[in-house]
Design an enzyme around this catalytic site. Structure first.
Site, short mmCIF file in Angstrom:
data_model
loop_
_atom_site.label_atom_id
_atom_site.label_comp_id
_atom_site.label_asym_id
_atom_site.label_seq_id
_atom_site.Cartn_x
_atom_site.Cartn_y
_atom_site.Cartn_z
N ASN A 1 0.71 -1.13 0.15
CA ASN A 1 -0.08 -0.02 0.15
C ASN A 1 0.87 1.20 -0.05
OD1 ASN A 1 -1.53 2.13 0.42
ND2 ASN A 1 -3.04 0.85 1.85
N LEU B 1 -0.25 4.43 -11.77
CA LEU B 1 -1.63 4.20 -11.76
C LEU B 1 -2.66 4.34 -10.63
CD1 LEU B 1 -0.96 1.40 -14.08
CD2 LEU B 1 -2.39 3.00 -14.85
N TYR C 1 -11.78 15.04 -7.06
CA TYR C 1 -11.04 14.01 -7.93
C TYR C 1 -10.17 14.94 -8.97
CZ TYR C 1 -9.94 10.56 -11.47
OH TYR C 1 -9.41 9.76 -12.51
N LYS D 1 -6.15 15.57 -9.02
CA LYS D 1 -5.30 15.34 -10.19
C LYS D 1 -4.95 16.42 -10.95
CE LYS D 1 -6.41 10.73 -11.29
NZ LYS D 1 -5.29 9.56 -11.10
N ASN E 1 -12.23 8.09 -20.90
CA ASN E 1 -13.10 6.96 -20.85
C ASN E 1 -12.72 5.58 -21.44
OD1 ASN E 1 -14.94 9.53 -20.23
ND2 ASN E 1 -15.82 7.70 -19.42
N ARG F 1 -17.91 2.53 -12.46
CA ARG F 1 -18.32 3.25 -13.59
C ARG F 1 -19.44 2.74 -14.28
NH1 ARG F 1 -11.54 4.37 -14.15
NH2 ARG F 1 -11.95 2.29 -13.25
N ARG G 1 -19.96 11.46 -23.95
CA ARG G 1 -18.49 10.86 -23.64
C ARG G 1 -17.97 10.32 -24.82
NH1 ARG G 1 -19.48 12.88 -19.43
NH2 ARG G 1 -19.31 12.29 -17.33
N TYR H 1 -22.93 15.66 -6.22
CA TYR H 1 -22.63 15.19 -7.51
C TYR H 1 -22.65 16.33 -8.61
CZ TYR H 1 -22.65 12.41 -11.70
OH TYR H 1 -22.09 12.04 -13.15
N1 LIG Z 1 -10.15 3.77 -16.93
C1 LIG Z 1 -10.06 5.06 -17.48
O1 LIG Z 1 -10.79 5.23 -18.31
C2 LIG Z 1 -9.22 6.17 -16.67
C3 LIG Z 1 -9.82 7.62 -17.06
C4 LIG Z 1 -9.22 8.54 -16.33
C5 LIG Z 1 -8.06 8.46 -15.73
N2 LIG Z 1 -7.89 7.07 -15.35
C6 LIG Z 1 -6.63 6.89 -14.35
O2 LIG Z 1 -5.79 6.01 -14.69
C7 LIG Z 1 -5.31 5.24 -13.42
C8 LIG Z 1 -6.10 3.69 -13.53
O3 LIG Z 1 -7.21 3.75 -13.55
P1 LIG Z 1 -7.93 2.20 -13.71
O4 LIG Z 1 -9.38 2.52 -14.53
O5 LIG Z 1 -7.08 1.30 -13.99
O6 LIG Z 1 -8.41 2.06 -12.13
P2 LIG Z 1 -8.47 0.91 -11.24
O7 LIG Z 1 -9.21 1.17 -9.88
O8 LIG Z 1 -8.96 -0.39 -11.93
O9 LIG Z 1 -6.95 0.68 -10.80
C9 LIG Z 1 -6.13 1.46 -9.78
C10 LIG Z 1 -5.13 0.33 -9.04
O10 LIG Z 1 -4.63 0.92 -8.21
C11 LIG Z 1 -4.57 0.48 -6.89
N3 LIG Z 1 -4.32 1.44 -5.79
C12 LIG Z 1 -4.99 2.32 -5.40
N4 LIG Z 1 -4.38 2.88 -3.99
C13 LIG Z 1 -3.41 2.06 -3.92
C14 LIG Z 1 -2.24 2.34 -2.97
N5 LIG Z 1 -2.32 3.14 -2.06
N6 LIG Z 1 -1.29 1.43 -2.84
C15 LIG Z 1 -1.50 0.35 -3.84
N7 LIG Z 1 -2.14 0.29 -4.92
C16 LIG Z 1 -3.31 1.30 -4.90
C17 LIG Z 1 -6.03 -0.26 -6.75
O11 LIG Z 1 -6.08 -1.40 -5.85
C18 LIG Z 1 -6.22 -0.54 -8.37
O12 LIG Z 1 -5.62 -1.82 -8.55
C19 LIG Z 1 -5.93 5.96 -12.31
O13 LIG Z 1 -5.11 6.94 -11.87
C20 LIG Z 1 -7.16 6.95 -12.97
O14 LIG Z 1 -7.39 8.11 -12.24
C21 LIG Z 1 -8.45 5.95 -15.69
O1 LIG Z 2 -13.04 7.39 -17.55
C1 LIG Z 2 -12.42 8.42 -17.72
O2 LIG Z 2 -11.97 9.00 -18.53
C2 LIG Z 2 -12.78 9.31 -16.26
O3 LIG Z 2 -13.93 9.66 -16.15
C3 LIG Z 2 -14.89 9.03 -15.08
O4 LIG Z 2 -15.92 9.62 -15.30
P1 LIG Z 2 -17.32 9.43 -16.00
O5 LIG Z 2 -17.16 9.58 -17.29
O6 LIG Z 2 -18.03 10.72 -15.33
O7 LIG Z 2 -17.61 8.16 -14.92
P2 LIG Z 2 -18.78 7.06 -15.43
O8 LIG Z 2 -18.96 6.54 -14.00
O9 LIG Z 2 -18.24 6.20 -16.32
O10 LIG Z 2 -20.03 7.85 -15.70
C4 LIG Z 2 -20.35 8.29 -17.08
C5 LIG Z 2 -21.62 8.88 -17.21
O11 LIG Z 2 -22.60 7.83 -17.06
C6 LIG Z 2 -23.50 8.31 -16.20
N1 LIG Z 2 -24.04 6.98 -15.55
C7 LIG Z 2 -23.14 6.22 -14.66
C8 LIG Z 2 -23.66 5.08 -14.09
C9 LIG Z 2 -25.11 4.93 -14.28
O12 LIG Z 2 -25.62 3.73 -13.89
N2 LIG Z 2 -25.85 5.45 -15.11
C10 LIG Z 2 -25.35 6.72 -15.80
O13 LIG Z 2 -26.29 7.50 -16.27
C11 LIG Z 2 -22.80 9.11 -15.17
O14 LIG Z 2 -23.65 9.98 -14.50
C12 LIG Z 2 -22.05 10.09 -16.39
O15 LIG Z 2 -22.74 11.10 -16.79
C13 LIG Z 2 -13.87 8.75 -13.77
O16 LIG Z 2 -14.02 9.97 -13.24
C14 LIG Z 2 -12.71 8.15 -14.07
O17 LIG Z 2 -12.62 6.83 -14.29
C15 LIG Z 2 -11.97 8.88 -15.28
O18 LIG Z 2 -11.18 9.63 -14.57
#
Ligand SMILES: NC(=O)c1ccc[n+]([C@@H]2O[C@H](COP(=O)([O-])OP(=O)(O)OC[C@H]3O[C@@H](n4cnc5c(N)ncnc54)[C@H](O)[C@@H]3O)[C@@H](O)[C@H]2O)c1
Ligand SMILES: O=C(O)[C@H]1O[C@H](OP(=O)(O)OP(=O)(O)OC[C@H]2O[C@@H](n3ccc(=O)[nH]c3=O)[C@H](O)[C@@H]2O)[C@H](O)[C@@H](O)[C@@H]1O
Length: 386
Positions: free
Chosen positions: A73, A93, A182, A186, A211, A232, A257, A332
């Protein structure tokens, strides 16, 4: 793997990568790519490893000596600096990144996205190590166009909505709209990394994902995550489809999106890893501007695709409206529209996304159906029996 060259034709030497958050959605795909297509080594740091178990076991896997899992952690573990020192590159990440947490757990969200990332930046800067830090498209917040009258023709002008790394402002809601905790955390860590680059010569790349979606994203409530948890949108809608319940549209599902297939996005990250001279000092949008939909359209597409891949009929009432207050609670708020400008990543890395929304939903929902349909049936029949 032999004879791999970078974008400038130079041979790519194997490196060691300290990947923090390697056990998450993006980390698991990045580890898979690095193991199957490159000679690089990964020190995989996370508190969980379920999503990368298939890469760690059995020990006879061809890449077994190139990936090591460290259950750490990063909030409170002195081993972190040692791992960063052992590596050539650190990829961070780790973060709380589900919107349901931003307004309900704002302190954890700010600590995770800013305070916990600080030592990582510091260790990289002090030890002269390269850093690829994962930020978010949420740092842009709302578009300028969102503040124009609904019928203003300027809303159609890309100058009012396309999000550019080096030009767009970051527009968040008021402090009581805790959704922005958030994005704000960031943004501050981005500014700190940028300043470390400017004042102390840190070699950095900042990624702003738009996304990214695909298999292994988040969890299905009650199956591999808490029953009351809100993941999400991909996992929320998948869960609804698997349980044959209507998909919930927050505030009418009007937000827009652009979704990108995780495998396309991972190609971009690999280019950053292997082309430091082209990636250092840059902030990159990574998204697919061609895959824009409203959340309502996404729900309709997912309903149609799920029916195709599962062979089940669609529900008579496939969606229901729900207010954001009911769904996410007080505080929200939402990003209205997210179109990434692709000029910088195109110029530096020559990268473009490939997969259409229909195709990526088909492969992702096929995975969701195969992985979860049986477990959901069993869980639902147990609930009925009780
Ligand atoms: N998925 C997306 O589209 C998306 C979009 C925008 C930004 N991001 C960014 O990309 C990164 C990864 O996203 P993801 O979708 O893979 O999320 P995720 O939640 O699947 O992965 C994050 C990982 O980090 C680990 N983690 C969190 N806190 C920790 C800690 N204190 N010590 C050790 N491990 C820790 C979690 O256990 C998890 O496995 C994040 O920084 C997120 O903000 C993702
Ligand atoms: O993925 C990304 O690029 C970023 O945006 C996401 O934010 P957001 O796109 O708002 O997250 P979602 O939970 O995927 O929601 C997308 C949209 O769907 C809507 N939603 C979500 C869930 C649901 O059941 N129904 C619904 O209408 C939300 O209100 C939002 O408008 C998250 O903040 C992060 O994972 C990341 O930084």
């Amino acid at each position: 793997m032999a004879g791999r060259v970078d974008l400038d034709g130079n041979p790519i030497n194997p490196i060691t990568i300290c990947m923090i958050g390697a056990g998450g959605f993006i980390g698991s795909h990045l580890c898979e790519k690095l193991m199957s297509e490159t000679p690089h080594k990964v020190l995989a740091v996370d508190v969980y490893n379920d999503k990368i178990k298939h890469l760690l076991e059995p020990a006879t896997l061809t890449w077994a000596d190139r990936i090591q899992f460290h259950r750490i952690n990063i909030k409170n573990d002195s081993r972190l600096e040692g791992l960063i020192k052992m590596a050539d590159l650190t990829i961070n990440l780790a973060a709380i990144c589900t919107p349901a947490d931003y307004n309900t757990r704002p302190l954890d969200t700010i600590y995770s996205n800013f305070i916990d990332a600080l030592p990582v930046v510091k260790y990289c800067s002090e030890n002269g190590k390269r850093l690829i830090h994962f930020s978010t498209c949420e740092v842009y917040g709302k578009t300028i166009g969102a503040f124009l009258p609904k019928d203003s023709p300027l809303r159609q002008d890309p100058a009012y909505y396309v999000l550019k790394e080096d030009a767009s402002p970051c527009i968040f809601g008021s402090i009581e709209k805790q959704r922005w905790s958030y994005a704000c955390a960031k943004q501050l860590i981005e500014r700190l990394i940028y300043a470390e680059g400017a004042e102390n010569g840190l070699e950095f790349t900042i990624v702003r994902p738009f996304n990214w979606i695909g298999p292994r994203m988040d969890f299905i409530p009650g199956i591999d995550g808490p029953s009351e948890g809100v993941p999400r949108v991909l996992a929320c809608f998948s869960n609804n489809l698997l349980r044959r319940e209507p998909l919930k549209l927050v505030d009418g599902g009007e937000s827009q999106r652009t979704f990108i297939y995780i495998k396309d996005a991972i190609e971009a990250v690999l280019l950053m890893i292997e082309n430091p001279a082209r990636a250092n000092g840059h902030i990159f949008n990574v998204g697919n501007p061609n895959n824009e939909v409203t959340v309502r359209q996404l729900a309709e597409m997912m309903t149609q695709v799920y029916s195709k891949v599962s062979g089940e009929s669609s529900l008579e009432t496939p969606t229901i409206d729900v207010s954001s207050k009911e769904f996410y609670g007080e505080g929200y708020d939402d990003s209205d529209k997210r179109i990434p400008d692709m000029t910088i990543i195109n110029k530096q890395l020559g990268w473009n996304p490939k997969t259409s929304l229909w195709d990526l939903l088909e492969s992702t929902l096929t995975y969701q159906h195969r992985t979860y349909a049986e477990a959901i049936k069993q869980a639902m029949s147990k609930t009925t029996a009780n």
